[in-house]
Design a protein around this motif. Structure first.
Motif, PDB file in Angstrom:
ATOM      1  N   ARG A  58     -14.056  -7.975  -2.835  1.00 20.11           N
ATOM      2  CA  ARG A  58     -13.721  -6.979  -1.805  1.00 20.11           C
ATOM      3  C   ARG A  58     -12.774  -7.566  -0.762  1.00 20.11           C
ATOM      4  NH1 ARG A  58     -19.462  -5.865  -1.921  1.00 20.11           N
ATOM      5  NH2 ARG A  58     -19.801  -4.101  -3.304  1.00 20.11           N
ATOM      6  N   GLU A  59     -13.012  -8.826  -0.385  1.00 23.80           N
ATOM      7  CA  GLU A  59     -12.133  -9.484   0.588  1.00 23.80           C
ATOM      8  C   GLU A  59     -10.723  -9.639   0.026  1.00 23.80           C
ATOM      9  OE1 GLU A  59     -14.055 -13.178   1.565  1.00 23.80           O
ATOM     10  OE2 GLU A  59     -15.685 -12.176   2.640  1.00 23.80           O
ATOM     11  N   GLU A  60     -10.634 -10.046  -1.244  1.00 23.23           N
ATOM     12  CA  GLU A  60      -9.315 -10.182  -1.861  1.00 23.23           C
ATOM     13  C   GLU A  60      -8.615  -8.830  -1.936  1.00 23.23           C
ATOM     14  OE1 GLU A  60      -7.063 -11.671  -5.939  1.00 23.23           O
ATOM     15  OE2 GLU A  60      -9.246 -11.865  -5.817  1.00 23.23           O
ATOM     16  N   LEU A  61      -9.352  -7.793  -2.292  1.00 23.63           N
ATOM     17  CA  LEU A  61      -8.782  -6.446  -2.373  1.00 23.63           C
ATOM     18  C   LEU A  61      -8.261  -6.005  -1.004  1.00 23.63           C
ATOM     19  CD1 LEU A  61      -8.279  -3.957  -4.146  1.00 23.63           C
ATOM     20  CD2 LEU A  61     -10.574  -3.162  -3.530  1.00 23.63           C
ATOM     21  N   HIS A  62      -9.030  -6.252   0.025  1.00 23.34           N
ATOM     22  CA  HIS A  62      -8.612  -5.888   1.385  1.00 23.34           C
ATOM     23  C   HIS A  62      -7.336  -6.639   1.768  1.00 23.34           C
ATOM     24  CE1 HIS A  62      -8.591  -5.929   5.809  1.00 23.34           C
ATOM     25  NE2 HIS A  62      -9.101  -4.709   5.678  1.00 23.34           N
ATOM     26  N   ARG A  63      -7.299  -7.933   1.468  1.00 19.93           N
ATOM     27  CA  ARG A  63      -6.114  -8.741   1.789  1.00 19.93           C
ATOM     28  C   ARG A  63      -4.890  -8.220   1.037  1.00 19.93           C
ATOM     29  NH1 ARG A  63      -3.848 -12.422  -1.011  1.00 19.93           N
ATOM     30  NH2 ARG A  63      -5.657 -12.880  -2.295  1.00 19.93           N
ATOM     31  N   LYS A  87      -4.332  -5.196  -0.150  1.00 19.53           N
ATOM     32  CA  LYS A  87      -3.921  -3.868   0.303  1.00 19.53           C
ATOM     33  C   LYS A  87      -3.364  -3.862   1.724  1.00 19.53           C
ATOM     34  CE  LYS A  87      -6.721  -0.681  -2.401  1.00 19.53           C
ATOM     35  NZ  LYS A  87      -7.781   0.347  -2.329  1.00 19.53           N
ATOM     36  N   HIS A  88      -3.940  -4.679   2.594  1.00 16.66           N
ATOM     37  CA  HIS A  88      -3.601  -4.577   4.012  1.00 16.66           C
ATOM     38  C   HIS A  88      -2.706  -5.694   4.540  1.00 16.66           C
ATOM     39  CE1 HIS A  88      -6.277  -1.172   4.394  1.00 16.66           C
ATOM     40  NE2 HIS A  88      -7.170  -1.849   3.697  1.00 16.66           N
ATOM     41  N   GLU A  89      -2.486  -6.732   3.744  1.00 21.73           N
ATOM     42  CA  GLU A  89      -1.603  -7.811   4.187  1.00 21.73           C
ATOM     43  C   GLU A  89      -0.460  -8.025   3.198  1.00 21.73           C
ATOM     44  OE1 GLU A  89      -3.886 -11.369   5.014  1.00 21.73           O
ATOM     45  OE2 GLU A  89      -5.456 -10.189   5.993  1.00 21.73           O
ATOM     46  N   ARG A 147       3.601  -6.566   3.334  1.00 27.11           N
ATOM     47  CA  ARG A 147       4.599  -7.626   3.468  1.00 27.11           C
ATOM     48  C   ARG A 147       5.655  -7.512   2.365  1.00 27.11           C
ATOM     49  NH1 ARG A 147       1.641 -11.860   2.520  1.00 27.11           N
ATOM     50  NH2 ARG A 147       2.472 -12.217   0.452  1.00 27.11           N
ATOM     51  N   VAL A 148       5.225  -7.227   1.142  1.00 27.71           N
ATOM     52  CA  VAL A 148       6.161  -7.108   0.025  1.00 27.71           C
ATOM     53  C   VAL A 148       7.016  -5.851   0.171  1.00 27.71           C
ATOM     54  CG1 VAL A 148       6.316  -6.734  -2.469  1.00 27.71           C
ATOM     55  CG2 VAL A 148       4.826  -8.498  -1.575  1.00 27.71           C
ATOM     56  N   ILE A 149       6.421  -4.775   0.626  1.00 23.99           N
ATOM     57  CA  ILE A 149       7.196  -3.545   0.848  1.00 23.99           C
ATOM     58  C   ILE A 149       8.296  -3.804   1.876  1.00 23.99           C
ATOM     59  CG2 ILE A 149       7.073  -1.208   1.821  1.00 23.99           C
ATOM     60  CD1 ILE A 149       4.293  -0.986   0.424  1.00 23.99           C
ATOM     61  N   GLN A 150       7.962  -4.551   2.903  1.00 25.37           N
ATOM     62  CA  GLN A 150       8.955  -4.909   3.921  1.00 25.37           C
ATOM     63  C   GLN A 150      10.046  -5.796   3.316  1.00 25.37           C
ATOM     64  OE1 GLN A 150       9.295  -3.774   7.024  1.00 25.37           O
ATOM     65  NE2 GLN A 150      11.162  -4.986   7.226  1.00 25.37           N
ATOM     66  N   ALA A 151       9.656  -6.732   2.465  1.00 25.36           N
ATOM     67  CA  ALA A 151      10.633  -7.623   1.827  1.00 25.36           C
ATOM     68  C   ALA A 151      11.571  -6.832   0.915  1.00 25.36           C
ATOM     69  CB  ALA A 151       9.914  -8.712   1.033  1.00 25.36           C
ATOM     70  N   GLN A 161       5.559  -7.370  -6.060  1.00 19.16           N
ATOM     71  CA  GLN A 161       4.895  -6.085  -5.845  1.00 19.16           C
ATOM     72  C   GLN A 161       4.157  -5.656  -7.112  1.00 19.16           C
ATOM     73  OE1 GLN A 161       7.387  -2.586  -5.534  1.00 19.16           O
ATOM     74  NE2 GLN A 161       5.930  -1.617  -4.120  1.00 19.16           N
ATOM     75  N   SER A 162       4.781  -5.846  -8.241  1.00 22.15           N
ATOM     76  CA  SER A 162       4.156  -5.490  -9.514  1.00 22.15           C
ATOM     77  C   SER A 162       2.881  -6.304  -9.734  1.00 22.15           C
ATOM     78  CB  SER A 162       5.146  -5.729 -10.655  1.00 22.15           C
ATOM     79  OG  SER A 162       4.537  -5.488 -11.886  1.00 22.15           O
ATOM     80  N   PHE A 163       2.944  -7.590  -9.432  1.00 17.00           N
ATOM     81  CA  PHE A 163       1.766  -8.449  -9.572  1.00 17.00           C
ATOM     82  C   PHE A 163       0.642  -7.975  -8.650  1.00 17.00           C
ATOM     83  CE2 PHE A 163      -0.751 -11.957  -7.895  1.00 17.00           C
ATOM     84  CZ  PHE A 163      -1.354 -12.407  -9.055  1.00 17.00           C
ATOM     85  N   ILE A 164       0.979  -7.692  -7.397  1.00 21.15           N
ATOM     86  CA  ILE A 164      -0.024  -7.260  -6.413  1.00 21.15           C
ATOM     87  C   ILE A 164      -0.672  -5.949  -6.845  1.00 21.15           C
ATOM     88  CG2 ILE A 164      -0.308  -6.384  -4.051  1.00 21.15           C
ATOM     89  CD1 ILE A 164       1.752  -8.549  -3.201  1.00 21.15           C
ATOM     90  N   GLU A 165       0.140  -4.990  -7.272  1.00 19.69           N
ATOM     91  CA  GLU A 165      -0.406  -3.697  -7.697  1.00 19.69           C
ATOM     92  C   GLU A 165      -1.313  -3.863  -8.916  1.00 19.69           C
ATOM     93  OE1 GLU A 165      -0.249  -1.020  -5.878  1.00 19.69           O
ATOM     94  OE2 GLU A 165       1.121  -1.960  -4.463  1.00 19.69           O
ATOM     95  N   GLY A 166      -0.913  -4.737  -9.831  1.00 22.58           N
ATOM     96  CA  GLY A 166      -1.744  -4.996 -11.007  1.00 22.58           C
ATOM     97  C   GLY A 166      -3.075  -5.625 -10.633  1.00 22.58           C
ATOM     98  N   ARG A 167      -3.030  -6.570  -9.707  1.00 21.44           N
ATOM     99  CA  ARG A 167      -4.261  -7.235  -9.274  1.00 21.44           C
ATOM    100  C   ARG A 167      -5.166  -6.257  -8.525  1.00 21.44           C
ATOM    101  NH1 ARG A 167      -8.212 -10.474 -10.478  1.00 21.44           N
ATOM    102  NH2 ARG A 167      -9.075 -11.552  -8.689  1.00 21.44           N
ATOM    103  N   ILE A 168      -4.583  -5.377  -7.726  1.00 20.99           N
ATOM    104  CA  ILE A 168      -5.374  -4.362  -7.019  1.00 20.99           C
ATOM    105  C   ILE A 168      -6.104  -3.483  -8.035  1.00 20.99           C
ATOM    106  CG2 ILE A 168      -5.200  -2.230  -5.649  1.00 20.99           C
ATOM    107  CD1 ILE A 168      -3.023  -3.683  -3.982  1.00 20.99           C
ATOM    108  N   GLN A 169      -5.391  -3.033  -9.053  1.00 21.12           N
ATOM    109  CA  GLN A 169      -6.021  -2.194 -10.083  1.00 21.12           C
ATOM    110  C   GLN A 169      -7.122  -2.958 -10.813  1.00 21.12           C
ATOM    111  OE1 GLN A 169      -2.910  -0.727 -12.641  1.00 21.12           O
ATOM    112  NE2 GLN A 169      -2.528   1.038 -11.332  1.00 21.12           N
ATOM    113  N   GLU A 170      -6.862  -4.222 -11.110  1.00 26.77           N
ATOM    114  CA  GLU A 170      -7.850  -5.038 -11.816  1.00 26.77           C
ATOM    115  C   GLU A 170      -9.129  -5.187 -10.988  1.00 26.77           C
ATOM    116  OE1 GLU A 170      -8.302  -9.575 -13.626  1.00 26.77           O
ATOM    117  OE2 GLU A 170      -6.436  -8.986 -12.650  1.00 26.77           O
TER     118      GLU A 170
END
Length: 158
Positions: A15-20, A22-24, A28-32, A55-64
């Motif tokens: 849950r902590e990783e998911l929060h990080r 989604k919210h950090e 940051r990647v969207i801004q980049a 971004q692709s990696f982050i979205e994949g990890r969020i789904q996982e």
């Protein structure tokens, strides 16, 4: 999909990783990506492509993680009423019958396993050899270096 066993601590870490993510990390990647777009031609823009890949990696990890949490069977090892048998969540002290070295492991979910912290996956060879056994029993483990025999010194649920 079958339930994924997790300890309370393991579920909280996910849950902590998911929060990080989604919210950090995601913002940051969207801004980049936005900054890289401002540099012009996207075909030859390495910053843009790197940010999109991240971004692709982050979205994949969020789904996982969301998938794992939705299929998780969260187990509180302290509430397990399996003693004296070894089941998921047990903390087990073992003595190697050859070297007489003692080591302690907790049997946890696949995503929580970290041998450096003495957390072993419920699917690991050691855990599979221990499940169902009790204090005083011997467990034979097929290790990469050959067969190892351990005596179960202590079983506790904490």
């Amino acid at each position: 999909m079958s339930k994924i066993p997790l300890t309370i601590r393991g579920a909280e870490k996910l849950r902590e990783e998911l929060h990080r993510l989604k919210h950090e990390d995601r913002p940051r990647v969207i801004q980049a990506i936005a900054e890289a777009r401002e540099h012009g031609d996207l075909k030859e823009n390495a910053e843009y492509h790197a940010a999109r890949e991240q971004q692709s990696f982050i979205e994949g990890r969020i789904q996982e993680i969301e998938g794992k949490l939705s299929n998780a069977q969260i187990i509180d090892p302290a509430a397990v009423q399996a003693a004296p048998k070894i089941v998921f969540g047990a903390t087990v002290a073992l003595e190697d019958t050859d070297t007489e070295e003692t080591v302690t492991y907790q049997i946890v979910g696949e995503d929580e396993a970290d041998i450096k912290q003495h957390l072993i996956s419920v699917n690991s060879p050691i855990a599979r050899a221990l499940i169902g056994k009790e204090e005083g029993d011997e467990a034979v483990v097929q290790a990469p270096g050959g067969e190892r025999t351990y005596e179960i010194v202590e079983v506790r649920y904490e």
